[in-house]
Design a protein around this motif. Structure first.
Motif, short mmCIF file in Angstrom:
data_model
loop_
_atom_site.label_atom_id
_atom_site.label_comp_id
_atom_site.label_asym_id
_atom_site.label_seq_id
_atom_site.Cartn_x
_atom_site.Cartn_y
_atom_site.Cartn_z
N GLU A 20 0.80 -1.23 0.00
CA GLU A 20 0.00 0.00 0.00
C GLU A 20 0.84 1.27 0.00
OE1 GLU A 20 -3.11 2.33 2.93
OE2 GLU A 20 -3.17 0.13 2.89
N PRO A 21 1.81 1.43 0.91
CA PRO A 21 2.56 2.70 0.91
C PRO A 21 3.45 2.88 -0.32
CG PRO A 21 3.50 1.18 2.49
CD PRO A 21 2.21 0.56 2.02
N ALA A 23 2.43 2.09 -3.52
CA ALA A 23 1.59 1.89 -4.69
C ALA A 23 1.53 3.07 -5.64
CB ALA A 23 0.18 1.51 -4.25
N GLN A 24 2.24 4.16 -5.36
CA GLN A 24 2.36 5.23 -6.34
C GLN A 24 3.74 5.87 -6.21
OE1 GLN A 24 0.02 8.77 -5.98
NE2 GLN A 24 -0.32 8.49 -3.78
N GLU A 27 3.85 10.42 -5.08
CA GLU A 27 3.73 10.85 -3.69
C GLU A 27 4.59 9.93 -2.84
OE1 GLU A 27 2.16 13.48 -2.71
OE2 GLU A 27 1.08 13.97 -4.57
N THR A 29 3.93 8.40 0.01
CA THR A 29 3.19 7.22 0.44
C THR A 29 1.80 7.24 -0.16
OG1 THR A 29 2.35 8.33 2.41
CG2 THR A 29 4.42 7.09 2.64
N THR A 30 1.18 6.08 -0.13
CA THR A 30 -0.20 5.95 -0.60
C THR A 30 -1.10 5.74 0.61
OG1 THR A 30 0.56 4.90 -2.63
CG2 THR A 30 -1.76 4.62 -2.06
N LEU A 32 -4.86 4.69 1.40
CA LEU A 32 -6.15 4.24 0.90
C LEU A 32 -7.24 4.58 1.91
CD1 LEU A 32 -5.29 0.66 -0.45
CD2 LEU A 32 -5.22 2.84 -1.68
#
Length: 451
Positions: A20-21, A23-24, A27, A29-30, A32
């Motif tokens: 999750e952190p 996933a992009q 930025e 961190t991500t 959700l």
């Protein structure tokens, strides 16, 4: 219904949450939302409804997880999400694609080439047959009875007449039947298969090339399954080297890196020996191909958008392992050794028979029995017994008359016969080959003594 073991599902869930952190890329961190996180959790629960393809006891279909380098590289590149259609959409991964396609062409010994990756072997074969149609319009495409069904389907799509050549007792294209058809005229392209997906049989490409040149036909080789076994046909060959050594003399070759190239689905490839066939793909676009005078991969392919991440994953994998006998070849050789060990055990037993001698890493076997209907019944029973013990194989339907040509004691009382098919394509299979072979032979015994 077979499902993934609970501990694997739990690990998959933890992995998804760890991603999750990351996933992009744009930025740090991500984050959700709760609803988004619940959707991912539900996904991992739904993914439990899969066979355990990564387990060493899975010896069923042509399925296994990608190499860790491939997965990491695909994931990293997909954060950018390049498109290898045009250079402005994927400059780095387009360069990687050209490099790996060049490496594959060198592996096959092609003196010159034009090629690219595709989203599947089906699309790769479609391109090969498309070029065949353009070079030899109003001619027939022929492939073996054991060839993949995609050739008939793609020929129909292209409006090309497709005919089937019988297979011999080993599952290869029958050369006498091929020559008889060539003598009849009108054949423009012969599709030879290096590694049928049923038996792993190798069509005699060397002899097919000789016939094709005599009758002025083209040769396309569908090596989607067996192409990378070229690495085992050189130093101390553990596969028949003759069909592989003929590859520099064919017109086009398809190979699927998502099979023995250790890649995620989908990643196929097509190579043409004549670079000028690129003219059949040439087209204009009002908003691409302007950023560079170099070749854009979209200018030599049917597909438009293609994942640059697939090229990145293959490029990194081949750099990490090496596209040679000691690199990727060593991975494939273990599967080949395991297949030979299993075949030896079957051949030495009183309860089981080989459908044909394995030429790559697919072993097909059946119960020694009086009739083809009894063989099918015992295959179904053995399939269930093996599954109850945690071993996953596949089933294959073969023509009963064909099967009986090498088993004089077999009584034909059905059109089709069910046999067991084992794809021994993981290097770890070498460790369990003896155990599996013993269990397989016992499962095919009348008493089912493996229980």
């Amino acid at each position: 219904m077979t499902e993934l073991p609970p501990e694997i599902v739990a690990r998959l869930t933890r992995t998804a949450r760890l991603l999750e952190p990351m996933a992009q890329l744009w930025e740090e961190t991500t984050l959700l939302t709760d609803r988004q996180r619940e959707a991912v959790d539900e996904l991992t629960r739904r993914l439990a409804d899969n066979y355990p393809y990564g387990d060493v006891r899975y010896i069923g279909q042509i399925l296994k997880p990608p190499h860790p380098v491939a997965w990491i590289s695909y994931a990293a590149a997909s954060l950018i999400n390049p498109n290898n259609h045009a250079l402005d959409a994927g400059p780095a991964t387009s360069a990687m694609e050209k490099e790996v396609v060049g490496d594959i062409a060198e592996m096959f010994g092609m003196p010159q080439h034009l090629g690219h990756l595709t989203s599947s072997g089906t699309i790769a074969n479609l391109e090969a047959l498309y070029v065949a149609r353009e070079l030899a319009p109003d001619t027939v495409v022929v492939s073996s009875q054991a060839a993949h069904y995609t050739h008939g389907r793609m020929s129909q799509l292209l409006g090309v007449t497709h005919e089937t050549i019988p297979q011999d007792r080993l599952g290869k294209m029958d050369l006498d039947a091929l020559e008889a058809r060539l003598e009849g005229g009108g054949v423009g392209t012969i599709v030879a298969t290096l590694g049928t997906t049923s038996l792993g049989a190798l069509d005699p490409v060397d002899e097919i090339v000789t016939l094709a040149r005599r009758y002025e036909a083209r040769v396309h080789v569908d090596a989607a399954y067996g192409g990378f076994h070229t690495l085992l046909a050189t130093t101390d060959p553990c596969v028949d080297p003759r069909p592989f050594h003929a590859l520099p003399h064919v017109d086009s070759i398809v190979v699927d890196p998502h099979k023995h190239g250790l890649q995620p689905y989908g990643c196929g490839s097509i190579l043409f020996s004549d670079p000028t066939v690129g003219r059949f793909f040439a087209h204009d676009s009002p908003y691409t191909y302007f950023t560079s005078s170099e070749l854009h991969l979209g200018e030599i392919s049917i597909e438009c958008s293609r994942a640059g991440a697939a090229a990145a994953a293959l490029w990194a994998t081949l750099r990490a392992l090496g596209l040679d006998r000691d690199g990727l070849g060593e991975v494939l050789s273990k599967g080949r050794q395991a297949a030979v060990m299993i075949a030896d055990s079957v051949r030495g037993s009183e309860t089981a028979r080989l459908v044909a001698e394995p030429e790559l890493d697919i072993v097909c076997t059946y119960a020694a029995s009086g009739s083809t209907s009894e063989v099918s019944r015992r295959s179904e029973s053995a399939f269930k017994r093996l599954q109850s013990l945690g071993w996953h194989v596949a089933k294959l339907q073969v023509n009963s008359e064909w099967l009986a040509t090498a088993d004089e004691a077999l009584i034909v009382d059905s059109d089709q016969t069910t046999v067991l098919r084992c794809c021994v394509m993981k290097p770890e299979h070498l460790v369990v080959a003896e155990e599996f072979a013993s269990t397989l032979v016992d499962a095919l015994a009348p008493s089912g003594s493996c229980i």
